[in-house]
Write an enzyme that holds these catalytic residues in place. Structure first.
Site, PDB file in Angstrom:
ATOM      1  N   HIS A 141      35.789  30.558  29.293  1.00  0.00           N
ATOM      2  CA  HIS A 141      36.892  31.518  29.286  1.00  0.00           C
ATOM      3  C   HIS A 141      37.887  31.143  28.191  1.00  0.00           C
ATOM      4  O   HIS A 141      38.238  29.971  28.035  1.00  0.00           O
ATOM      5  CB  HIS A 141      37.576  31.549  30.650  1.00  0.00           C
ATOM      6  CG  HIS A 141      36.761  32.268  31.681  1.00  0.00           C
ATOM      7  ND1 HIS A 141      35.477  31.903  31.976  1.00  0.00           N
ATOM      8  CD2 HIS A 141      37.042  33.328  32.469  1.00  0.00           C
ATOM      9  CE1 HIS A 141      34.997  32.725  32.917  1.00  0.00           C
ATOM     10  NE2 HIS A 141      35.918  33.584  33.223  1.00  0.00           N
ATOM     11  N   LYS A 565      46.035  39.261  39.699  1.00  0.00           N
ATOM     12  CA  LYS A 565      46.419  40.433  38.908  1.00  0.00           C
ATOM     13  C   LYS A 565      46.446  41.688  39.767  1.00  0.00           C
ATOM     14  O   LYS A 565      47.232  42.604  39.550  1.00  0.00           O
ATOM     15  CB  LYS A 565      45.455  40.615  37.726  1.00  0.00           C
ATOM     16  CG  LYS A 565      45.843  41.741  36.757  1.00  0.00           C
ATOM     17  CD  LYS A 565      45.075  41.619  35.454  1.00  0.00           C
ATOM     18  CE  LYS A 565      43.621  41.959  35.638  1.00  0.00           C
ATOM     19  NZ  LYS A 565      43.416  43.415  35.856  1.00  0.00           N
TER      20      LYS A 565
END
Length: 896
Positions: A141, A565
């Site tokens: 990532h 999120k």
């Protein structure tokens, strides 16, 4: 403004940085200016020194802004480089002073120490330790802004600075200073940004560099220590990776990257084995004139073909010569060349599987025991056997990951192209399940070698073929799991099984079996809530029990990033905890073991924080001696960048898993749990009310943070968004968190908490009681306080001024500011503090130093963003913005 209780208050900062840290930072900063003057002249050094002094004296004072506003693009880039280098050096100064290690010391424990602290019998401890299964999983990532060249430069400067902690003779002091000057000069001449987007190949190379130099040696050292502590070296720790196998939203990952990753990993581990075998060869010059050997050792010795008269009576050496030659031959097959220390290719037969290599080592061990006793075996051989069992020829077990939506499309195409008139995508869930179970009930394939498939399907099938090839070459442990992103239904688990069946990794029929386990990933708040029901429907199937085998263990991955999120920090953490407890209860009811795979990032907003602390705070009964956890981006270098740090973190992670495994389901206080559920629900609504319901928030986010510029950074091979849209729903969690961090909001790490607490009437005293009754909530508050301390809403307010709609942006910022002030007040009330982090002076010092280090970079970034958005297309301006991003991320030790 930052609020009266924030760590960013000027009064709060006074004297926060210790003398040793200040001394180190000043020394390194002086070397940097000296190097710049030496390399680029007095004008460059004067500009940088003036800006640095203005920042130190005034920080956000108008004369600093005036100085930046008058810069040419080239001067701005020069300053950005200097401040970014200063951020890197400040971190080193702090690290060498030992303050950061002190701030993390409470979370460090050894496995041997944890076992002793349990107070159990030796037999019980040994059984518990041998049952451990702990795996840190490295992922690609894109949260590591620094190039590998910078990480290596930092490592050398850290080493040299560490030597200066001791009093040196004048000549050694001079040489040490000169060496550090050279390193500072080389740092100044090293490019801080990447001119092109990093590739998957680069990510594999960068991560495996750390594996080779620190993680594998640390694991080897740990296994040696554990062997001494427990009488045998338990395979409690293995290594995992997503590098080259994580296809979710990543067009650059395919069968070729999978093969590259395995070949690269094989090269490292086979070289390690070869080195250990050569050492054992040197060590075991045992003469048959003085000690007998087993027939099995004599057979290995005879197979070596060793003709030297000097070795004629040394069967162990001859046996190790043959083992070495077989390793060399194996490396030629698996990695394309002979092992290190080899004089050339080998004619010996390669090992078919790593178990054959282990078997040869066991032959040596058993002979030594039979003909001399266990004390003759030695630590080195015992450790080599343990590492070989844990790492095989693959070193890191590679996971495959793909999105459930892709699986649906693949199944639909395979059915259509096989002649079926079924429209799979139009089927409801029950019909899909029936069809998929029917496919698993026989051994016929949907796939045909005579059919040309779409590009997507063909690519996926080639990747799965590469996985099947890896299992044949490297052994059954080479593939860690098949992780299914966006899992929401039972069919999401069944679809990859049907796909794996097409390449021979799953077999259908009356007694179906699998060479690869499927791990559903529950990410959003809704998916976490539904996950236990999905797991139940899966485990109740006869198919599942057949695939899981006689000692069934089901792995489930839980995601922190997307749930954060989706629903905010509190709802995410509580949602993961609730899901973990419910998943464990379902498994216990059905007689199946559970292995939780925690998908954590480095920042607080993505589940970050000390790993051992996070494990110890897991809900009772959910760890069960088995745990996998992602290590992402900059956290790989931070936690495993050198052997000592890697060893400490691996050991403490194993210790935490052992300790956390002693709890049982149902140990939680139901009243505390119910109240935390209320807080999570209320916080979810408070967070969603801002991020998804407030008009104009999406535009505010894109204009009041550097998200547009971050999306263009070459820090990772994966796109910033899953689609071409600007919707927050489609944006990946990493750039979402990264953007708020750069603009100094740190919003994903705290927003929604205060609004939720207010909605249900939760105040300081009750918060303290809840924290005392729930370790996970206590850790949540602790990590949230860190995020609040790292935030600087005075600076954040200046980013808000970048937005075009000032009235709308000011309104949204006012909402955020009120929530921040309320969160600070509640966090302090919960523990009776008067200032953020005042109970953790070492961490307070670290945050204060980072704030002062990056503040000039924030102001320079603001100036450059203003120019860019006003139409400045100069390449120097673009590069300068990238350098400020890198410098801020380095200073805060935080990206996504």
């Amino acid at each position: 403004m930052a609020g009266p209780l924030s760590v960013q208050d000027p009064q709060a900062d006074t004297g926060a940085v210790s003398r040793d840290v200040r001394k180190n930072v000043a020394f390194l900063d002086g070397l940097l200016i000296e190097a710049i003057r030496y390399l680029d002249g007095d004008d460059a050094a004067h500009l940088i020194d003036s800006a640095r002094r203005a920042a130190a004296e005034g920080g956000s004072a108008p004369h600093l802004d005036f100085l930046f506003s008058a810069l040419t693009p080239d001067e701005a880039m020069l300053l950005a480089r200097a401040f970014a280098c200063h951020s890197l050096l400040a971190n080193i100064g702090e690290e060498v002073a030992g303050r950061r290690r002190l701030s993390e010391a409470d979370h460090q424990q050894t496995l041997a120490g944890a076992a002793e602290a349990l107070g159990l019998s030796k037999a019980r401890i040994r059984k518990s330790v041998e049952a451990l299964s702990v795996t840190p999983v490295l992922t690609a990532h894109p949260t590591e802004v620094r190039r590998r060249a910078l990480v290596e430069r930092e490592t050398e400067i850290t080493r040299l600075m560490a030597l200066r902690r001791h009093a040196l003779e004048p000549e050694l002091d001079r040489r040490s200073r000169e060496a550090l000057f050279r390193e500072a000069a080389l740092l100044w001449r090293t490019r801080l940004h990447r001119p092109e987007k990093i590739t998957v190949k680069d990510e594999i190379r960068n991560a495996l560099s750390i594996v080779r130099t620190s993680i594998l040696p640390a694991l080897n050292s740990l296994y040696a220590e554990w062997g001494q502590a427990f009488g045998t070296a338990p395979q409690a720790m293995t290594l995992g990776s997503w590098l080259g196998g994580d296809r979710d939203g990543h067009p650059g990952v395919d069968g070729d990257t999978l093969r590259l990753a395995f070949a690269s990993q094989a090269r490292i581990v086979l070289d390690h084995y070869a080195g250990e075998v050569r050492r054992l060869w040197s060590d075991l010059a045992v003469s048959s004139a003085y000690a007998g050997v087993s027939e099995a050792v004599e057979a290995l010795a005879a197979a070596s073909g060793e003709a030297s008269a000097h070795r004629a009576d040394e069967p162990y050496r001859q046996a190790f010569e043959f083992i070495f030659d077989r390793l060399c031959a194996s490396a030629q097959v698996l990695a394309g060349g002979p092992v290190a220390y080899a004089l050339g290719p080998s004619d010996a037969p390669p090992y078919g599987l790593p178990s054959e290599f282990v078997a040869d080592l066991e032959v040596i061990r058993e002979s030594l025991e039979q003909n001399g006793g266990s004390r003759l075996v030695g630590e080195q051989l015992t450790t080599l056997i343990a590492v070989a069992k844990a790492c095989g020829f693959h070193l890191l077990a590679l996971d495959l990951r793909q999105n459930a939506d892709v699986h649906e499309r693949l199944i639909a195409e395979l059915l259509t192209r096989s002649g079926s008139d079924i429209d799979y995508l139009a089927l409801d869930e029950a019909a899909r399940q029936g069809l998929l179970l029917a496919e698993m009930a026989h051994q016929r394939l949907l796939r045909s070698p005579f059919i040309a498939y779409s590009e997507e399907t063909a690519k996926e099938l080639r990747t799965l073929e590469a996985a099947a090839e890896a299992v044949r070459l490297y052994g059954p442990q080479a593939i860690g799991a098949y992780v299914v992103s966006k899992s929401a239904t039972l069919s999401d688990i069944l679809e990859p099984l049907v796909l794996l069946k097409q390449v021979g990794l799953v077999w259908g029929g009356a007694e179906p079996r699998a060479a690869v386990r499927v791990s559903p990933l529950f990410e959003t708040i809704g998916d976490l809530e539904e996950g236990p029901a999905v797991l139940r429907s899966w485990l109740e199937l006869p198919l599942a029990r057949s695939l899981l085998g006689k000692a069934p263990v089901q792995e489930v991955m839980v995601g922190y990033s997307d749930s954060n999120k989706d629903g905010g920090y509190v709802a995410s953490r509580r949602g993961v905890a609730r899901a973990a407890t419910a998943l464990a209860a379902e498994c216990e009811r059905l007689g199946v073991g559970l292995r939780l795979f925690h998908g954590r990032g480095g920042s607080v907003g993505r589940g970050g924080g000390p790993a051992a602390e996070a494990v110890l705070a897991q809900p009772p009964g959910t760890v069960q001696g088995r745990l996998r956890m992602t290590e992402q981006g900059e956290m790989i270098a931070r936690r495993y960048g050198d052997q000592a740090t890697a060893r400490r973190n691996l050991d403490s992670l194993a210790a935490a898993v052992l300790t956390a495994s002693q709890t049982h389901l149902g140990d939680d206080d139901p009243k505390v749990a119910a109240r935390l559920d209320e807080l999570a629900a209320a916080s979810f609504h408070a967070y969603r009310g801002l991020v998804y319901d407030e008009p104009g928030f999406e535009t505010f986010f894109w204009q009041a943070t550097p998200i547009a510029e971050i999306a263009q950074l070459n820090i990772g091979s994966r796109p910033a968004s899953r689609t071409a849209s600007r919707k927050i729903e489609d944006l990946r969690a990493i750039p979402w968190v990264f953007s708020w961090s750069q603009a100094r909001f740190m919003l994903p790490g705290w927003y929604g908490f205060a609004g939720g607490a207010t909605r249900i009437g939760l105040e300081g005293a009750e918060l303290a009681d809840l924290a005392a009754g729930n370790e996970l909530f206590a850790a949540l508050l602790s990590n949230m306080e860190l995020a609040l301390a790292q935030a600087d809403l005075t600076l954040a307010g200046r980013y808000v001024a970048l937005a075009e709609d000032r009235a709308g942006s000011d309104r949204l910022f006012d909402i955020i500011h009120r929530e921040y002030d309320a969160a600070v007040a509640l966090a302090l009330a919960a523990r009776g503090g008067t200032k953020l982090l005042d109970d953790q002076p070492s961490l307070l010092e670290s945050v204060a130093l980072a704030a002062r280090t990056v503040e000039p970079l924030n102001h320079l970034q603001l100036e450059l963003l203003t120019r860019r958005r006003a139409g400045d297309e100069a390449e120097a301006t673009r590069l300068a913005i990238q350098l400020t991003v890198a410098g801020i991320a380095a200073g805060l030790r935080n990206t996504g």
